[in-house]
Motif scaffolding. Structure first.
Motif, PDB file in Angstrom:
ATOM      1  N   ALA A 108       0.842  -1.202   0.000  1.00 49.57           N
ATOM      2  CA  ALA A 108       0.000   0.000   0.000  1.00 49.57           C
ATOM      3  C   ALA A 108       0.871   1.244   0.000  1.00 49.57           C
ATOM      4  O   ALA A 108       0.615   2.191  -0.750  1.00 49.57           O
ATOM      5  N   SER A 109       1.911   1.226   0.787  1.00 49.72           N
ATOM      6  CA  SER A 109       2.808   2.365   0.863  1.00 49.72           C
ATOM      7  C   SER A 109       3.511   2.596  -0.470  1.00 49.72           C
ATOM      8  O   SER A 109       3.626   3.736  -0.928  1.00 49.72           O
ATOM      9  N   ALA A 110       3.956   1.534  -1.110  1.00 52.70           N
ATOM     10  CA  ALA A 110       4.634   1.665  -2.407  1.00 52.70           C
ATOM     11  C   ALA A 110       3.683   2.203  -3.473  1.00 52.70           C
ATOM     12  O   ALA A 110       4.053   3.087  -4.255  1.00 52.70           O
ATOM     13  N   ALA A 111       2.461   1.703  -3.501  1.00 57.36           N
ATOM     14  CA  ALA A 111       1.479   2.171  -4.480  1.00 57.36           C
ATOM     15  C   ALA A 111       1.129   3.639  -4.231  1.00 57.36           C
ATOM     16  O   ALA A 111       1.019   4.427  -5.169  1.00 57.36           O
ATOM     17  N   LEU A 112       0.970   4.013  -2.974  1.00 56.65           N
ATOM     18  CA  LEU A 112       0.671   5.406  -2.643  1.00 56.65           C
ATOM     19  C   LEU A 112       1.855   6.310  -2.969  1.00 56.65           C
ATOM     20  O   LEU A 112       1.668   7.433  -3.439  1.00 56.65           O
ATOM     21  N   ALA A 113       3.062   5.829  -2.722  1.00 61.79           N
ATOM     22  CA  ALA A 113       4.255   6.624  -3.042  1.00 61.79           C
ATOM     23  C   ALA A 113       4.297   6.931  -4.536  1.00 61.79           C
ATOM     24  O   ALA A 113       4.598   8.058  -4.937  1.00 61.79           O
TER      25      ALA A 113
END
Length: 87
Positions: free
Chosen positions: A8-13
């Motif tokens: 989720a963090s990678a996609a949001l980044a």
């Protein structure tokens, strides 16, 4: 940190990075998720605008001082995940 939070963090980044490049004209060729906002010339005024955009886009309050403290798209993504935002 679990894999789902990491994903989720990678996609949001990547989503935050795309916003910075597409709307705020960060130089695509030299800007990555870990590039510091200061290095791409983002001052507090731009970060206020980015905070408003992120707040609207993700339905959670994001303050410009939080963005300033985060300093990178990757750290902003972690902030969004901590606020309960899902990619």
């Amino acid at each position: 940190m679990s894999n789902s939070v990491t994903s989720a963090s990678a996609a949001l980044a990547e989503a935050v990075l795309a916003l910075l490049i597409d709307k705020y004209e960060a130089p695509a060729e030299t800007t990555a998720v870990d590039t510091e906002f200061e290095l791409i010339g983002f001052d507090s005024l731009i970060l206020v605008e980015v905070a408003v955009d992120l707040s609207r886009r993700y339905g959670t309050e994001v303050a410009d001082d939080e963005l300033q403290e985060a300093g990178t798209a990757a750290a902003v993504a972690e902030l969004l995940v901590a606020k309960g935002v899902h990619a």
